[in-house]
Motif scaffolding. Structure first.
Motif, PDB file in Angstrom:
ATOM      1  N   LEU A   1       0.830  -1.209   0.000  1.00 56.00           N
ATOM      2  CA  LEU A   1       0.000   0.000   0.000  1.00 56.00           C
ATOM      3  C   LEU A   1       0.863   1.257   0.000  1.00 56.00           C
ATOM      4  O   LEU A   1       0.484   2.285  -0.584  1.00 56.00           O
ATOM      5  N   GLY A   2       2.057   1.159   0.633  1.00 51.31           N
ATOM      6  CA  GLY A   2       2.913   2.340   0.701  1.00 51.31           C
ATOM      7  C   GLY A   2       2.200   3.483   1.396  1.00 51.31           C
ATOM      8  O   GLY A   2       1.595   3.313   2.449  1.00 51.31           O
ATOM      9  N   ASP A   3       2.245   4.664   0.780  1.00 52.38           N
ATOM     10  CA  ASP A   3       1.572   5.824   1.379  1.00 52.38           C
ATOM     11  C   ASP A   3       0.250   6.138   0.678  1.00 52.38           C
ATOM     12  O   ASP A   3      -0.302   7.218   0.844  1.00 52.38           O
ATOM     13  N   LYS A   4      -0.246   5.175  -0.094  1.00 53.68           N
ATOM     14  CA  LYS A   4      -1.510   5.396  -0.806  1.00 53.68           C
ATOM     15  C   LYS A   4      -2.700   5.123   0.108  1.00 53.68           C
ATOM     16  O   LYS A   4      -2.565   4.602   1.213  1.00 53.68           O
ATOM     17  N   LYS A   5      -3.870   5.478  -0.398  1.00 50.45           N
ATOM     18  CA  LYS A   5      -5.100   5.366   0.384  1.00 50.45           C
ATOM     19  C   LYS A   5      -5.846   4.069   0.098  1.00 50.45           C
ATOM     20  O   LYS A   5      -5.674   3.439  -0.946  1.00 50.45           O
ATOM     21  N   ILE A   6      -6.701   3.732   1.040  1.00 49.21           N
ATOM     22  CA  ILE A   6      -7.718   2.706   0.837  1.00 49.21           C
ATOM     23  C   ILE A   6      -9.066   3.427   0.717  1.00 49.21           C
ATOM     24  O   ILE A   6      -9.437   4.226   1.571  1.00 49.21           O
ATOM     25  N   ILE A   7      -9.753   3.165  -0.369  1.00 43.62           N
ATOM     26  CA  ILE A   7     -11.114   3.677  -0.537  1.00 43.62           C
ATOM     27  C   ILE A   7     -12.061   2.509  -0.289  1.00 43.62           C
ATOM     28  O   ILE A   7     -11.965   1.470  -0.943  1.00 43.62           O
TER      29      ILE A   7
ATOM     30  N   LEU B   1      -6.517   7.120 -10.542  1.00 49.02           N
ATOM     31  CA  LEU B   1      -6.538   7.199  -9.068  1.00 49.02           C
ATOM     32  C   LEU B   1      -5.108   7.135  -8.507  1.00 49.02           C
ATOM     33  O   LEU B   1      -4.744   6.206  -7.788  1.00 49.02           O
ATOM     34  N   PRO B   2      -4.275   8.120  -8.799  1.00 44.49           N
ATOM     35  CA  PRO B   2      -2.848   8.021  -8.469  1.00 44.49           C
ATOM     36  C   PRO B   2      -2.541   7.886  -6.985  1.00 44.49           C
ATOM     37  O   PRO B   2      -1.523   7.295  -6.619  1.00 44.49           O
ATOM     38  N   ASP B   3      -3.400   8.401  -6.103  1.00 47.65           N
ATOM     39  CA  ASP B   3      -3.103   8.330  -4.671  1.00 47.65           C
ATOM     40  C   ASP B   3      -3.876   7.215  -3.969  1.00 47.65           C
ATOM     41  O   ASP B   3      -3.935   7.156  -2.743  1.00 47.65           O
ATOM     42  N   VAL B   4      -4.491   6.318  -4.767  1.00 46.52           N
ATOM     43  CA  VAL B   4      -5.266   5.216  -4.189  1.00 46.52           C
ATOM     44  C   VAL B   4      -4.562   3.897  -4.469  1.00 46.52           C
ATOM     45  O   VAL B   4      -4.183   3.612  -5.610  1.00 46.52           O
TER      46      VAL B   4
ATOM     47  N   GLU C   1     -11.583  -1.754 -15.475  1.00 36.32           N
ATOM     48  CA  GLU C   1     -10.960  -1.240 -16.705  1.00 36.32           C
ATOM     49  C   GLU C   1      -9.781  -0.340 -16.367  1.00 36.32           C
ATOM     50  O   GLU C   1      -8.738  -0.384 -17.045  1.00 36.32           O
ATOM     51  N   SER C   2      -9.913   0.479 -15.327  1.00 31.02           N
ATOM     52  CA  SER C   2      -8.805   1.337 -14.914  1.00 31.02           C
ATOM     53  C   SER C   2      -7.598   0.501 -14.534  1.00 31.02           C
ATOM     54  O   SER C   2      -6.451   0.814 -14.901  1.00 31.02           O
ATOM     55  N   ARG C   3      -7.843  -0.578 -13.817  1.00 27.67           N
ATOM     56  CA  ARG C   3      -6.741  -1.473 -13.410  1.00 27.67           C
ATOM     57  C   ARG C   3      -6.102  -2.146 -14.619  1.00 27.67           C
ATOM     58  O   ARG C   3      -4.881  -2.265 -14.706  1.00 27.67           O
ATOM     59  N   ALA C   4      -6.934  -2.560 -15.598  1.00 30.04           N
ATOM     60  CA  ALA C   4      -6.410  -3.257 -16.772  1.00 30.04           C
ATOM     61  C   ALA C   4      -5.608  -2.326 -17.678  1.00 30.04           C
ATOM     62  O   ALA C   4      -4.616  -2.731 -18.279  1.00 30.04           O
ATOM     63  N   VAL C   5      -6.017  -1.062 -17.763  1.00 30.79           N
ATOM     64  CA  VAL C   5      -5.410  -0.144 -18.736  1.00 30.79           C
ATOM     65  C   VAL C   5      -4.352   0.763 -18.100  1.00 30.79           C
ATOM     66  O   VAL C   5      -3.308   1.033 -18.714  1.00 30.79           O
ATOM     67  N   LEU C   6      -4.624   1.233 -16.876  1.00 33.27           N
ATOM     68  CA  LEU C   6      -3.777   2.273 -16.291  1.00 33.27           C
ATOM     69  C   LEU C   6      -3.051   1.869 -15.013  1.00 33.27           C
ATOM     70  O   LEU C   6      -1.959   2.380 -14.740  1.00 33.27           O
ATOM     71  N   ARG C   7      -3.633   1.005 -14.212  1.00 30.28           N
ATOM     72  CA  ARG C   7      -3.119   0.756 -12.866  1.00 30.28           C
ATOM     73  C   ARG C   7      -3.064  -0.734 -12.551  1.00 30.28           C
ATOM     74  O   ARG C   7      -3.892  -1.283 -11.835  1.00 30.28           O
ATOM     75  N   GLU C   8      -2.064  -1.422 -13.045  1.00 27.33           N
ATOM     76  CA  GLU C   8      -1.953  -2.844 -12.753  1.00 27.33           C
ATOM     77  C   GLU C   8      -1.764  -3.112 -11.265  1.00 27.33           C
ATOM     78  O   GLU C   8      -2.075  -4.197 -10.771  1.00 27.33           O
ATOM     79  N   ASP C   9      -1.251  -2.116 -10.546  1.00 27.30           N
ATOM     80  CA  ASP C   9      -0.991  -2.309  -9.123  1.00 27.30           C
ATOM     81  C   ASP C   9      -2.190  -2.027  -8.243  1.00 27.30           C
ATOM     82  O   ASP C   9      -2.140  -2.237  -7.028  1.00 27.30           O
ATOM     83  N   LEU C  10      -3.303  -1.554  -8.799  1.00 25.54           N
ATOM     84  CA  LEU C  10      -4.480  -1.213  -7.995  1.00 25.54           C
ATOM     85  C   LEU C  10      -5.122  -2.493  -7.476  1.00 25.54           C
ATOM     86  O   LEU C  10      -5.466  -3.395  -8.235  1.00 25.54           O
TER      87      LEU C  10
ATOM     88  N   MET D   1     -14.946   9.998  -8.443  1.00 28.59           N
ATOM     89  CA  MET D   1     -13.494   9.933  -8.346  1.00 28.59           C
ATOM     90  C   MET D   1     -12.896   9.254  -9.580  1.00 28.59           C
ATOM     91  O   MET D   1     -11.906   9.731 -10.154  1.00 28.59           O
ATOM     92  N   LEU D   2     -13.507   8.152 -10.008  1.00 28.20           N
ATOM     93  CA  LEU D   2     -12.993   7.432 -11.178  1.00 28.20           C
ATOM     94  C   LEU D   2     -13.175   8.254 -12.453  1.00 28.20           C
ATOM     95  O   LEU D   2     -12.290   8.266 -13.323  1.00 28.20           O
TER      96      LEU D   2
END
Length: 834
Positions: free
Chosen positions: A49-55, A117-120, A144-153, A110-111
């Motif tokens: 998680l590092g310093d990111k948030k949990i929504i 979602l750079p800080d999530v 879709e955001s995870r598949a295209v932009l954020r594999e780590d989400l 938010m999405l």
């Protein structure tokens, strides 16, 4: 219960391991396991998680606030520090907030604002079994955001009663972790003797509650379908209580937060509580002290009518999954008992799960979200249940009408503005249009009144369906803090939402509210529900549906109104909320929706063409006037329509005209290349023979001046006209010299009716059609009565004549009766001239 003993702690290591090794997981934990408050805290310090948030997504505002407050308290903090929440009308977060509990619409915003979602670092979908439309949409967007932009989400779906396998497949084969949540047994008692519905429900539930109070100890949670039933049940229980050791607490979404907090916490004076709640208490919430549940078995939901596409509130039976959720409320902190006001047999017939909202809701909000996301085809996204094409198409048509989508289905600038408001597109459109008119302050108040339950529900004043009556209540409370007939519990929450919208739209708080503009503003939100009075409190809506006011009231006299809420029952829906509208306002503010129709039609009653011009708002005729200059082509088309509806009898058929048509029919019978002149064929080919003669023809009288034979002649070639004269002659000259008309009424057997004496000397039967057809001869007596019908004259003279002569000579002795008819002189007189 000590949090260290919560059942969820037994599976937290497995959950932490699954999320360390992968990015998705499904957690199934029964009510009371502690998943809502313990999982986010357990994952907060995970290295990934590092310093990111949990929504964390919570379906209900009360649950979101309560969960955030509990987690903050567990950390020894106030909400807004490490743990915060954001719900509609309220945001309690700070710069150090790492866990944000949000309601569904906020996650979607938010999405849409930034899909990366750079800080999530993680999104948790709690109580996903409720399958609300924003939850399904949020998960589809997050995937879709995870598949295209954020594999780590990281994505975690949590529920108590969800069928885990389909969700796991949707997440790409996510591991499923299960926790047994109920630490204490709950006895289930079926009480069908207290089963009831409708108006009897509150009294039946009250009797069950009073009996359960005597049989059990501890606080009680009672499930009812809505706020109205809660109030009536509370009154019935109060009437049956003895002593002062019991307090009744309502719990539903429209209550002020302070009242909701009173319901979920133990009574400050130590009294035994009866909490009367809607389905808001099914999930997430732990209502301290509850060990008895009384379940009416009903829930109220908003569905879209498949018949009309209009939303309607429906009270229906709960599913087995919801009943289990409710039952679990009794065993959160100690052994409990659940009274179900139905029989085991009825329970077996309940549906297993609730129908997901995406399959039964108004999908206009989803259509707007998809367009803003950049997706025209929803199949491009991952869904547990894809949106039904018909409902989505209906939503898209509404958005095009509101100007939110263009004709290709792409979102417009106006649509993007609506998408940022977080309101239903209808209400968002109303706010934007009102702001341009300087009426946004009024629009904000109308939007809030329309989003919440009717202020006057349950009171005598509610019979008045005028929206301005509700607005007056809100304005009275706002200006003077005074109440009259309105629901005082609801007004403070409404005013908070009004202020939020005012801030969001950056409206001058001093802007004047003009109630007389209610109808105009509502017409922006509900252009399809503008209605025209058709008498007796009944209105024709622009969408073609009928709607009526339940009883006579001032709105019944309105020429036009806008129906903001309709109870879709029966042939005509019942109007629940509306405002009067003026025709001039419609013309001024909805010109793009008003089409000018020119109607040129045949009026059978008048026997003439009538031309009118009308201005229409979909199914509604706003005004109509005679059209003094219809096009000649339109007049001719109307005449043809009249002929089709009334038949060829509109023409004046003289004997010559009828014979001409019959001669043509005779020729067609012997040669199919000739035109068919049957009624059906002529009506089908009127453009060929009738249309060329319709110049200046506008009435039955004009038609009767036309000569049908001259018009039918247009169907014949020059050669056919010549052949018609020679092969289907109008008359045949007989031996007496008379020209006798041929009867073609039977095209298979053309006939000649002639006095017998005029045929003396003719041995062969006359033939026509180039010799193909012998005439049928009707031989007449001197009195013009048929005495013989034959197609073989030679045979008649040889055999039949003498019998006829014997019969008639005595009756007509002065007439000529020769012995040899073939040598006798034909005559048209009594006797031939000597």
């Amino acid at each position: 219960m000590n949090n260290s003993l919560l059942p969820i702690h037994q599976v937290l290591p497995r959950l932490q391991a699954a999320l360390s090794e992968g990015s998705v997981a499904v957690l199934i934990a029964e009510p009371g396991a502690g998943k809502t408050t313990q999982v986010p805290l357990a994952l907060l310090k995970e290295p990934w998680l590092g310093d990111k948030k949990i929504i964390m997504l919570e379906p209900r505002r009360l649950a979101a606030r309560t969960a955030a407050r509990f987690m903050a308290s567990a950390m020894g903090e106030q909400t807004g520090e490490t743990v915060g929440y954001r719900v509609r009308s309220e945001s309690v977060v700070g710069p150090s907030t790492r866990i944000e509990v949000v309601t569904e619409g906020i996650l979607t915003r938010m999405l849409q604002s930034d899909p990366s979602l750079p800080d999530v670092g993680m999104i948790i979908f709690d109580e996903f079994h409720e399958r609300s439309l924003p939850a399904d949409t949020g998960l589809a967007f997050a995937l879709e955001s995870r598949a295209v932009l954020r594999e780590d989400l990281k994505l975690l779906v949590m529920s108590a009663t969800l069928d885990a396998e389909p969700v796991a497949r949707l997440l790409g084969g996510a591991p499923v972790i299960r926790s047994e949540g109920r630490s204490y047994p709950v006895e289930t008692v079926y009480w069908p003797q207290f089963s009831a519905a409708g108006k009897d429900l509150p009294h039946s539930v009250a009797r069950a509650v009073l009996q359960a109070l005597h049989e059990q100890e501890g606080d009680m949670l009672v499930f009812l379908p809505g706020a109205g039933e809660i109030r009536r049940t509370a009154a019935a229980i109060s009437a049956g209580l003895t002593g002062t050791g019991v307090v009744i607490r309502p719990l539903y979404s429209a209550l002020p937060f302070r009242e909701q907090d009173l319901a979920i916490r133990p009574d400050a004076e130590g009294r035994r509580r009866i909490v009367l709640a809607t389905s808001i208490a099914e999930s997430s919430l732990t209502i301290e002290g509850v060990r008895v549940v009384v379940d009416s078995g009903y829930v109220r939901t908003e569905l879209v009518s498949p018949r009309t596409g209009l939303p309607q509130l429906v009270t229906r039976r709960v599913s087995k999954a919801s009943a289990d959720q409710r039952r679990g409320r009794a065993g959160r902190l100690m052994p409990g008992v659940c009274y179900r006001l139905w029989s085991p047999e009825e329970h077996a017939r309940l549906p297993d799960m609730e129908v997901p909202a995406i399959r039964q809701s108004d999908l206009a909000p989803l259509a707007l979200e998809l367009a803003a996301w950049g997706t025209r085809d929803p199949e491009q996204l991952a869904w547990l249940d894809p949106p039904p094409a018909a409902a989505l198409g209906s939503g898209q048509r509404l958005l095009r009408r509101l100007g939110a989508l263009d004709e290709r289905g792409a979102i417009t600038d106006h649509g993007r503005e609506l998408a940022t408001l977080g309101l239903h597109p209808r209400l968002g459109h109303m706010l934007v249009k009102a702001k341009a008119l300087g009426a946004a302050a009024l629009a904000c108040r109308l939007a809030v009144l329309l989003q919440e339950r009717d202020l006057l529900r349950g009171s005598e004043a509610a019979r008045d369906c005028d929206m301005r009556t509700r607005l007056a209540q809100l304005l009275t409370y706002e200006s003077a803090g005074r109440l009259s007939q309105a629901d005082e519990e609801q007004l403070p929450a409404m005013m908070r939402e009004v202020k939020r919208l005012v801030r969001q739209l950056q409206i001058d708080e001093g802007e004047r509210v003009e109630p007389e503009l209610c109808g105009l503003l509502l017409s922006f939100a509900y252009p399809d529900r503008i209605g025209k009075n058709r008498g007796d409190g009944s209105f024709l809506l622009a969408n073609g549906r009928g709607a009526r006011l339940a009883e006579l009231q001032p709105l019944s006299r309105a020429s036009y109104l806008v129906a903001a809420a309709i109870d879709d029952k029966g042939t005509d829906g019942h109007i629940q909320l509306a405002a009067e509208l003026d025709a001039a306002i419609i013309e001024r503010h909805h010109p793009e929706s008003i089409l000018v129709h020119k109607e040129v039609r045949w009026d059978a009653g008048a026997g003439a063409v009538r031309a009118r011009k009308s201005w229409k708002l979909d199914a509604i005729v706003l005004k109509e006037t005679p059209d003094p200059n219809p096009a000649a082509e339109e007049i001719a088309a109307a005449v043809l329509d009249g002929m089709r509806s009334e038949g060829l009898g509109l023409l004046q058929w003289g004997k010559a005209d009828l014979q001409y048509r019959e001669r043509m029919a005779f020729m067609h019978a012997h040669n199919p290349d000739w035109p068919d002149v049957s009624d059906e064929a002529l009506l089908d080919r009127m453009e060929d023979w009738l249309l060329p003669f319709l110049d200046r023809v506008e009435s039955r009288r004009d038609l009767q001046r036309l000569k049908p034979s001259a018009m039918l002649e247009q169907l014949l070639t020059w050669d056919q006209r010549r052949l018609l004269q020679s092969e289907a002659p109008t008359h045949i000259q007989v031996p007496s010299g008379s020209k006798i008309p041929v009867d073609y009424s039977d095209p298979q057997r053309p006939a000649l009716a002639v006095r017998l004496q005029e045929m003396f000397g003719l041995s062969e039967t006359p033939r026509i059609a180039g010799g193909k057809a012998a005439l049928t001869i009707h031989l007449l007596s001197p009195a013009q009565r048929p005495v013989q019908v034959t197609s073989d004259l030679a045979s008649f003279w040889a055999h039949g004549y003498f019998e006829v002569k014997k019969d008639l000579k005595g009756r007509y002795p002065k007439h000529y009766w020769p012995d040899d008819p073939l040598k006798a002189q034909p005559t048209s007189r009594v006797r031939p001239k000597s």
